[in-house]
Design an enzyme around this catalytic site. Structure first.
Site, mmCIF file in Angstrom:
data_model
loop_
_atom_site.group_PDB
_atom_site.id
_atom_site.type_symbol
_atom_site.label_atom_id
_atom_site.label_comp_id
_atom_site.label_asym_id
_atom_site.label_seq_id
_atom_site.Cartn_x
_atom_site.Cartn_y
_atom_site.Cartn_z
ATOM 1 N N CYS A 31 23.456 9.835 -22.998
ATOM 2 C CA CYS A 31 23.683 8.393 -22.851
ATOM 3 C C CYS A 31 25.137 8.029 -23.150
ATOM 4 O O CYS A 31 25.593 8.123 -24.295
ATOM 5 C CB CYS A 31 22.723 7.644 -23.787
ATOM 6 N N CYS A 34 25.704 5.285 -25.727
ATOM 7 C CA CYS A 34 25.392 5.798 -27.071
ATOM 8 C C CYS A 34 26.601 6.489 -27.678
ATOM 9 O O CYS A 34 26.864 6.380 -28.876
ATOM 10 C CB CYS A 34 24.211 6.767 -27.018
#
Length: 303
Positions: A31, A34
């Site tokens: 991600c 993230c």
């Protein structure tokens, strides 16, 4: 900061939050947002000197916990106190906004940390975190050179990662006609189409259950599989979306004018991180997740 699994969730999150607020960060290695938010949270845990504890949960590995919290997209952060969720947010927020979120709920700072050094405070105010700085630089790059496709791609991608969908659509409008001839611009269009589809779908969990039921009845219900992949894409479950698209490709490689393959390639373009600089003549390393899913696509297409 501690990595939390189902085995230590009770002690490190529930029990720990009875004494100190615990910020739970749901993330995944693939991600992009993230990777932006993670260092900010770790820095703030240090800056706040024990006023909260950071617990990181890999949502791919700990799907049971993610399901308990109803996590639909990552990154998602949930603040726990006295065993209960107090508040939360989704997306890679700038540091200033994360501080505002924390300050609403955390106990007051002690005298020794009430006023950071003047230089540090000024630097933070001017900077408001690297995320906002990146956004400003990319916005300026697009304004200065509207034909720079890479800058526009990076700008719109960052807007979408931050959840600024309306702003992303405004930035995309001048080049929407080029999406048919540009792979990267088409990737952004596929992403925004998925976000629109998810918005129309309403309750994501209910929609997924309905799609799963349709697929269970007919493995070749490619419309249902594609809708499922769109929903997963919209909530940043990139690898799950590609897995679903592979199910279509394994059964019909050219379905609907190559729609599944184009969406799969779009996700690879979206999640691929910028290449690090290397010495002349050397090949930069490839992201392991991107490399794995490129190989899977090749094995299906060439089989």
């Amino acid at each position: 900061m501690i990595d939390v699994t189902i085995e230590n969730f009770e002690s490190e999150v529930i029990e720990a939050s009875m004494h100190t607020p615990v910020l739970v960060d749901f993330w995944a290695p693939w991600c992009g947002p993230c990777r932006t938010l993670g260092p900010i949270l770790e820095k703030l845990e240090t800056d706040y000197k024990g006023r909260f504890k950071l617990a990181k949960i890999d949502s791919d590995q700990e799907q049971q916990i993610a399901g308990m919290f109803g996590v639909r997209s990552i990154p998602t952060c949930v603040l726990m106190f006295q065993g209960q969720p107090v508040d939360g947010f989704m997306g890679a927020l700038p540091e200033g906004q994360v501080r505002e979120f924390l300050d609403k709920h955390l106990p007051p700072a002690g005298p020794e940390e009430e006023a950071p050094a003047a230089e540090e405070a000024q630097a933070e105010a001017a900077d408001d975190n690297d995320l906002q700085t990146r956004l400003d630089k990319l916005q300026k790059a697009v304004a200065d050179k509207p034909e720079d496709e890479q800058a526009r791609f990076d700008f719109i991608k960052l807007l979408l990662e931050m959840g600024l969908e309306d702003e992303a659509k405004v930035a995309f409008a001048p080049v929407i006609a080029l999406a048919g001839t540009s792979q990267r611009l088409n990737a952004l269009k596929i992403w925004m189409d998925a976000l629109d589809a998810a918005s129309l779908a309403g309750d994501a969990n209910a929609k997924l259950k309905a799609l799963d039921a349709s697929i269970a009845q007919n493995k070749r219900d490619f419309e249902a599989r594609y809708a499922r992949a769109q929903l997963l894409l919209a909530y940043n479950h990139w690898t799950d979306a590609m897995d679903e698209l592979l199910e279509i490709l394994m059964r019909d490689r050219s379905w609907n004018e190559d729609r599944a393959r184009k969406a799969y390639v779009a996700i690879l373009d979206i999640i691929e991180p910028a290449k690090p600089p290397v010495a002349e003549g050397q090949i930069p390393p490839e992201d392991p997740t991107v490399a794995t899913y490129r190989r899977r696509l090749s094995s299906v297409i060439l089989s």
